[in-house]
Design an enzyme around this catalytic site. Structure first.
Site, mmCIF file in Angstrom:
data_model
loop_
_atom_site.group_PDB
_atom_site.id
_atom_site.type_symbol
_atom_site.label_atom_id
_atom_site.label_comp_id
_atom_site.label_asym_id
_atom_site.label_seq_id
_atom_site.Cartn_x
_atom_site.Cartn_y
_atom_site.Cartn_z
ATOM 1 N N ASP A 106 0.834 -1.202 0.000
ATOM 2 C CA ASP A 106 0.000 0.000 0.000
ATOM 3 C C ASP A 106 0.871 1.256 0.000
ATOM 4 O O ASP A 106 2.040 1.223 0.399
ATOM 5 C CB ASP A 106 -0.902 0.033 1.233
ATOM 6 C CG ASP A 106 -1.891 -1.126 1.251
ATOM 7 O OD1 ASP A 106 -2.126 -1.725 0.182
ATOM 8 O OD2 ASP A 106 -2.404 -1.435 2.346
ATOM 9 N N LYS A 107 0.272 2.358 -0.390
ATOM 10 C CA LYS A 107 0.996 3.629 -0.463
ATOM 11 C C LYS A 107 1.626 4.007 0.866
ATOM 12 O O LYS A 107 2.745 4.524 0.916
ATOM 13 C CB LYS A 107 0.046 4.734 -0.937
ATOM 14 C CG LYS A 107 0.719 6.066 -1.217
ATOM 15 C CD LYS A 107 -0.269 7.052 -1.808
ATOM 16 C CE LYS A 107 0.406 8.370 -2.169
ATOM 17 N NZ LYS A 107 -0.535 9.338 -2.790
#
Length: 231
Positions: free
Chosen positions: A111-112
């Site tokens: 994920d970011k």
């Protein structure tokens, strides 16, 4: 972990696949006497040679046998080639690598806001092996949550009975080690969508920080965020 390549390839194919120029531009490079093999200047773009023997501008070709690296992913970067999604993990790598064919990709995604171990390679067989659910590749995470951890999580996560919302198949047994009141290490052998966050969410926890310490046998210990090493 290098890509298997045909021993001999056309000069124009080698240079275009490694991102130096398009095949139509190879003749221009050759006419400028910038390409040589074994000390001999090459003029014929269709000549078949070994990639490892090619020299351009007096330098050996950049990773002629393929690229596989381990990156310690910083927060704020996406595992996408689409620049409209924000800063990309590929922006941390040499620009020419993104012009290669095949283009390097991540083996799975983070994920970011997640940091840590991320493999990037142009070896498609390696990507398949590391991401196939049947391989049960281990991934170890350091998790920080929003409220005190309970020992019952250890039993639940290891039971193989925890089912995530919207899914029918329960998660495979996972190993949870509580480090302190808000921190734990979690080892998974599968990679479902947002799995770590969703597992904790089923018990009312919110994951405040997530760091993947290792992927398969590769660990980012000693690597600063944004740094990478060749494998």
């Amino acid at each position: 972990m290098k890509n298997s390549t045909k021993k001999y390839q056309r000069i124009d194919k080698i240079l275009s696949n490694l991102g130096y120029c398009s095949r139509s531009k190879v003749k221009e490079l050759l006419s400028e006497h910038r390409v040589s093999v074994m000390g001999k200047v090459i003029k014929n773009p269709s000549l078949k040679v070994e990639p490892s023997q090619v020299v351009i501008d007096n330098e050996a070709l950049d990773h002629p046998d393929g690229i596989t690296i381990l990156l310690n992913k910083p927060a704020g970067y996406v595992c996408s080639h689409n620049s409209s999604e924000g800063r990309r993990v590929y922006d941390l790598l040499p620009e020419r690598w993104m012009k290669r064919n095949p283009v390097p990709v991540t083996a799975g995604r983070l994920d970011k806001d997640t940091t840590g171990a991320l493999l990037i390679t142009d070896n498609t067989q390696l990507v398949h092996r590391l991401t196939s659910p049947r391989q049960h590749v281990q991934k170890k995470y350091r998790v920080t949550v929003d409220k005190p951890l309970n020992d019952t999580l250890i039993v639940l996560f290891s039971s193989g009975t925890l089912t995530l919302p919207g899914e029918e198949k329960p998660c495979l047994p996972a190993d949870l080690t509580i480090i302190d009141e808000y921190t734990a290490d979690l080892t998974l052998t599968e990679g479902r969508y947002h799995q770590v966050k969703r597992m904790f969410a089923t018990q009312g926890y919110s994951v405040e920080a997530l760091h993947r310490m290792s992927f398969a046998e590769y660990t980012v210990k000693g690597l600063k965020e944004g740094e990478w090493v060749e494998l």
